[in-house]
Design a protein around this motif. Structure first.
Motif, short mmCIF file in Angstrom:
data_model
loop_
_atom_site.label_atom_id
_atom_site.label_comp_id
_atom_site.label_asym_id
_atom_site.label_seq_id
_atom_site.Cartn_x
_atom_site.Cartn_y
_atom_site.Cartn_z
N UNK A 1 -19.98 51.70 4.80
CA UNK A 1 -18.64 51.07 5.36
C UNK A 1 -18.73 49.71 5.30
N UNK A 2 -19.65 49.08 5.43
CA UNK A 2 -19.70 47.35 5.23
C UNK A 2 -19.31 47.19 3.87
N UNK A 3 -19.89 47.67 2.86
CA UNK A 3 -19.78 47.55 1.44
C UNK A 3 -18.24 47.74 1.25
N UNK A 4 -17.75 48.76 1.56
CA UNK A 4 -16.22 48.93 1.54
C UNK A 4 -15.35 47.84 2.23
N UNK A 5 -15.81 47.53 3.54
CA UNK A 5 -15.30 46.55 4.07
C UNK A 5 -15.31 45.20 3.20
N UNK A 6 -16.23 44.87 2.68
CA UNK A 6 -16.44 43.65 1.87
C UNK A 6 -15.49 43.72 0.65
N UNK A 7 -15.33 44.69 0.07
CA UNK A 7 -14.62 44.96 -1.22
C UNK A 7 -12.98 44.86 -0.84
N UNK A 8 -12.60 45.47 0.17
CA UNK A 8 -11.34 45.13 0.78
C UNK A 8 -11.00 43.77 1.22
N UNK A 9 -11.87 43.17 2.01
CA UNK A 9 -12.08 41.95 2.31
C UNK A 9 -11.75 40.80 1.33
N UNK B 1 -17.55 19.33 4.26
CA UNK B 1 -18.06 18.94 5.66
C UNK B 1 -19.53 19.03 5.52
N UNK B 2 -19.71 19.98 4.79
CA UNK B 2 -21.46 20.32 4.51
C UNK B 2 -21.95 19.89 3.29
N UNK B 3 -21.14 19.40 2.26
CA UNK B 3 -21.63 18.85 1.26
C UNK B 3 -22.25 19.81 0.15
N UNK B 4 -22.15 21.16 0.47
CA UNK B 4 -22.76 22.03 -0.44
C UNK B 4 -21.99 23.45 -0.29
N UNK B 5 -22.34 24.51 -1.03
CA UNK B 5 -21.85 25.60 -0.94
C UNK B 5 -22.21 26.36 0.30
N UNK B 6 -21.24 27.42 0.83
CA UNK B 6 -21.71 27.91 2.24
C UNK B 6 -21.87 29.56 1.79
N UNK B 7 -22.59 30.05 2.35
CA UNK B 7 -22.85 31.70 2.22
C UNK B 7 -21.90 32.34 2.91
N UNK B 8 -21.34 33.18 2.01
CA UNK B 8 -20.21 34.10 2.70
C UNK B 8 -20.64 34.80 4.03
N UNK B 9 -19.82 34.71 4.87
CA UNK B 9 -20.19 35.28 6.16
C UNK B 9 -20.53 36.87 6.15
N UNK B 10 -19.78 37.56 5.12
CA UNK B 10 -20.22 38.93 4.90
C UNK B 10 -21.66 39.17 4.43
N UNK B 11 -22.03 38.07 3.80
CA UNK B 11 -23.48 38.46 3.33
C UNK B 11 -24.55 38.44 4.51
N UNK B 12 -24.11 37.86 5.68
CA UNK B 12 -24.95 37.48 6.65
C UNK B 12 -24.82 38.86 7.61
#
Length: 350
Positions: free
Chosen positions: A67-75, A242-253
């Motif tokens: 379900x989280x995989x499907x959630x990330x696709x829809x997101x 603000x951070x000066x670099x790429x941010x990891x997508x929260x869905x990965x977390x």
């Protein structure tokens, strides 16, 4: 000769209006290869999302999409229309997983704008949307609310009138659907003998293990969901952020923390609802994710299936057994990445 304008810079905060409906490109057919790649990127080990035979025996129609995989696709479908110019995705609420998604199903998404509020700095604002994920038959597979901080195109532009939606604190247990009758459950294969009756409200579980994130991994994961948010990919563009670099997508977390939760919650692999979620802190390449959970509530769904309401907390570079969370003033510890409240199905005692 003048330049032809056919590409889109994405919507900025002042472009959103409550009541509008957005139909998102692009439909995505989920394959067994996608499932294998998702496991490779997250380390997922829940039995019903690893073994077709186990899944069918436990009441699912076959090897389904987590379900989280499907959630990330829809997101991911929603990003070009909602969060291409986002500063950060802030939270989730009222998420309902309505039916299984199988390999071969095609997912698409629509979103209704349900709220907007300009921030005091005049440069950004918060947008709330209710997103619906549908399959190729037009059936809803999930629905959820999320809110995101979006840049304004021009700081001086007039903001839309403020509308803040009234959202439930949690999905009621009586509204949970899509749970299987777990009449057969092979405990030797699932990785644990702990069932619904073994967990107590208020119990905290350290998930022990950690996973370090690297640049290539989080970018591949985010591309798997066709999420195009600039903050995750454009290294050059983020130098001035603000951070000066790429941010990891929260869905990965979320997905990695859930995978780590296998150690302690191996039989609670199926998410039924997302009650709330907050990305409390940023994650970057070379940070290490750890996780712990707290049992917030319990519900008997049938004679064979129960549900646990769980708070999943992800922390970075910190002992999960310390159960870092908030201080006396309600402020998150600086090492907390994620505060995720959800319902999960779990077999009852035989």
């Amino acid at each position: 000769m003048s330049a032809s304008v056919k590409s889109s810079p994405g919507k900025f905060f002042e472009d959103f209006r409550p009541g509008e409906t957005l139909i998102h490109p692009t439909p995505q057919t989920v394959t067994e290869g996608d499932l294998a790649l998702y496991r490779a990127l997250t380390g997922g080990r829940y039995a019903q999302y690893s073994s077709a035979e186990f899944a069918r025996a436990s009441g699912l129609p076959g090897l389904c999409v987590d379900p989280l995989h499907a959630f990330h696709i829809v997101f991911g479908k929603t990003v070009p229309d909602i969060s291409l110019n986002a500063v950060a995705n802030l939270g989730y609420a009222d998420g309902r997983i309505l039916r299984p998604v199988l390999p071969g199903d095609t997912l698409r998404a629509t979103s209704d704008v349900i709220g907007v509020k300009e921030n005091s700095n005049g440069k950004t604002g918060v947008v709330w949307v209710r997103t619906r994920g549908l399959n190729q038959r037009g059936e809803e597979v999930m629905t959820f609310v999320r809110w995101v901080m979006v840049n304004k195109r021009h700081a001086g532009s007039p903001a839309p009138e403020t509308v803040v939606p009234d959202l439930p604190a949690a999905v009621a247990a009586s509204d949970l659907t899509g749970f299987p009758e777990m009449e057969t459950w092979y405990f030797a294969q699932s990785g644990s003998r702990h069932v619904y009756e073994d967990y107590e409200v208020g119990e905290k579980i350290s998930h022990i293990d950690g996973m370090t994130i690297q640049e290539a991994e989080h970018q591949i994961a985010t591309r798997l969901y066709q999420n195009t948010a600039k903050v995750h990919f454009d290294y050059h563009g983020q130098k001035e952020s603000r951070f000066g670099k790429r941010l990891v997508y929260g869905g990965v977390v979320i997905s990695i923390a859930r995978s780590l939760a296998f150690n302690g919650l191996a039989n609670a692999g199926q998410i039924l609802a997302i009650n709330a979620g907050s990305h409390a802190g940023p994650l970057f390449a070379w940070d290490t994710i750890y996780a712990w959970s707290e049992v917030l509530d319990k519900a008997e769904l049938s004679e064979t299936c129960g549900a646990l309401r769980l708070r999943l907390v992800a922390v970075k570079d910190a002992d999960p057994g310390a159960f870092l969370y908030k201080d006396a003033d309600g402020k998150y510890d600086a090492r907390v990445l994620l505060d995720f409240d959800y319902w999960a199905a779990i077999p009852r005692a035989r």
